[in-house]
Design a protein around this motif. Sequence first.
Motif, PDB file in Angstrom:
ATOM      1  N   GLU A  28       0.837  -1.021  -0.069  1.00  0.00           N
ATOM      2  CA  GLU A  28      -0.147   0.611   0.115  1.00  0.00           C
ATOM      3  C   GLU A  28       0.920   1.820  -0.179  1.00  0.00           C
ATOM      4  O   GLU A  28       0.454   2.250   0.093  1.00  0.00           O
ATOM      5  CB  GLU A  28      -0.314  -0.038   1.301  1.00  0.00           C
ATOM      6  CG  GLU A  28      -1.882  -0.450   0.796  1.00  0.00           C
ATOM      7  CD  GLU A  28      -2.374  -1.585   2.469  1.00  0.00           C
ATOM      8  OE1 GLU A  28      -2.350  -0.145   3.329  1.00  0.00           O
ATOM      9  OE2 GLU A  28      -4.041  -2.111   1.705  1.00  0.00           O
ATOM     10  N   GLY A  29       1.625   1.275   0.267  1.00  0.00           N
ATOM     11  CA  GLY A  29       3.131   2.471   0.696  1.00  0.00           C
ATOM     12  C   GLY A  29       3.264   3.056   1.568  1.00  0.00           C
ATOM     13  O   GLY A  29       4.242   4.377   1.143  1.00  0.00           O
ATOM     14  N   GLY A  32       7.432   3.247   1.727  1.00  0.00           N
ATOM     15  CA  GLY A  32       8.233   3.401   0.803  1.00  0.00           C
ATOM     16  C   GLY A  32       9.403   2.830   0.305  1.00  0.00           C
ATOM     17  O   GLY A  32       9.936   2.520   0.449  1.00  0.00           O
ATOM     18  N   THR A 170       0.408  -0.127  -7.052  1.00  0.00           N
ATOM     19  CA  THR A 170       0.556   1.172  -7.652  1.00  0.00           C
ATOM     20  C   THR A 170      -0.090   1.578  -8.621  1.00  0.00           C
ATOM     21  O   THR A 170      -0.381   3.042  -9.044  1.00  0.00           O
ATOM     22  CB  THR A 170       2.181   1.158  -8.171  1.00  0.00           C
ATOM     23  OG1 THR A 170       2.871   0.462  -7.594  1.00  0.00           O
ATOM     24  CG2 THR A 170       2.630   1.996  -8.754  1.00  0.00           C
ATOM     25  N   ARG A 173      -3.372   2.891  -7.944  1.00  0.00           N
ATOM     26  CA  ARG A 173      -3.423   4.634  -7.437  1.00  0.00           C
ATOM     27  C   ARG A 173      -2.712   5.595  -8.728  1.00  0.00           C
ATOM     28  O   ARG A 173      -3.749   7.153  -7.886  1.00  0.00           O
ATOM     29  CB  ARG A 173      -2.052   4.736  -5.952  1.00  0.00           C
ATOM     30  CG  ARG A 173      -2.657   3.860  -4.933  1.00  0.00           C
ATOM     31  CD  ARG A 173      -1.086   4.266  -3.964  1.00  0.00           C
ATOM     32  NE  ARG A 173      -0.139   4.081  -4.344  1.00  0.00           N
ATOM     33  CZ  ARG A 173       0.545   2.629  -3.702  1.00  0.00           C
ATOM     34  NH1 ARG A 173       0.107   1.596  -3.293  1.00  0.00           N
ATOM     35  NH2 ARG A 173       1.820   2.959  -4.244  1.00  0.00           N
ATOM     36  N   THR A 226       1.577   7.889  -3.526  1.00  0.00           N
ATOM     37  CA  THR A 226       1.735   7.488  -2.316  1.00  0.00           C
ATOM     38  C   THR A 226       0.463   7.030  -1.468  1.00  0.00           C
ATOM     39  O   THR A 226      -0.204   7.860  -2.509  1.00  0.00           O
ATOM     40  CB  THR A 226       2.843   8.139  -1.432  1.00  0.00           C
ATOM     41  OG1 THR A 226       1.920   9.246  -0.963  1.00  0.00           O
ATOM     42  CG2 THR A 226       4.534   7.652  -1.698  1.00  0.00           C
ATOM     43  N   SER A 227       0.246   6.075  -0.795  1.00  0.00           N
ATOM     44  CA  SER A 227      -1.526   5.995  -0.182  1.00  0.00           C
ATOM     45  C   SER A 227      -1.169   7.610   0.387  1.00  0.00           C
ATOM     46  O   SER A 227      -0.630   7.945   0.871  1.00  0.00           O
ATOM     47  CB  SER A 227      -0.828   4.720   0.506  1.00  0.00           C
ATOM     48  OG  SER A 227      -0.082   5.054   2.126  1.00  0.00           O
TER      49      SER A 227
END
Length: 227
Positions: A28-29, A32, A170, A173, A226-227
């Motif tokens: 999910e980030g 990172g 990714t 998102r 990013t999440s």
Amino acid sequence: MTASIAPLASRIALDTQGAAAIRRAIIEGALGPGALVNETELGQSLGISRSTARTALKLLELEGLVSQQQYKGWRIFTPTAEDALNLYVLRGALEGVAAAQVARGAQPASLARIAQDYAAMQAAAGRHDMRAMSDADHAFHTRLIVESGNPRLADQYLQVQQHIKIYVATANRIRGRFRDIVQDHDAMKDAILAGDAAGAEAAAREHSRQAGAMIAAVLNSSQVPTS
């Protein structure tokens, strides 16, 4: 970097639970790409000992999600444009064969389960739930492999499954538009349900080609969300 991971609720198989929690954070980030994590801090965040955190990380090392850095800690897997293109070529090949086999077999129970997984994506899109969307997306693709009934195919897919999850999350998102994410699967789903083996294979390969190219373009521009 580890504060966003919630402590574990159960004391059963802590290393496995820890690995699952860290894996989710990577996908999910929350952890990172390229980040360094410390065993002690990670253990404190998860509510487990340093040694248990180390064991959890070693499990993830086997999946290629982390690598141990001497005297530094553990580094999180970093997606790259080249890796995305290579992985999605492989994914398209595996899922293309699987989709063709499922369509050719046209087993009612298999087709019903594929339709259910597609419906789960639609439901997640309706709720605007990105975590559920990515989970349902990955489940749909994994279903193709399972329903193909080809154990060799399943073994190959298992080796890259966790990296695929990272790239799926990714990609979603990047897209951000839930309806588009669902519709990207329409050609594949429709061909499978229609029993069109050639069309299902072509749609699966094209789906992966487009997704891989999109991810690679974003990674090359260094604008990974990013999440």
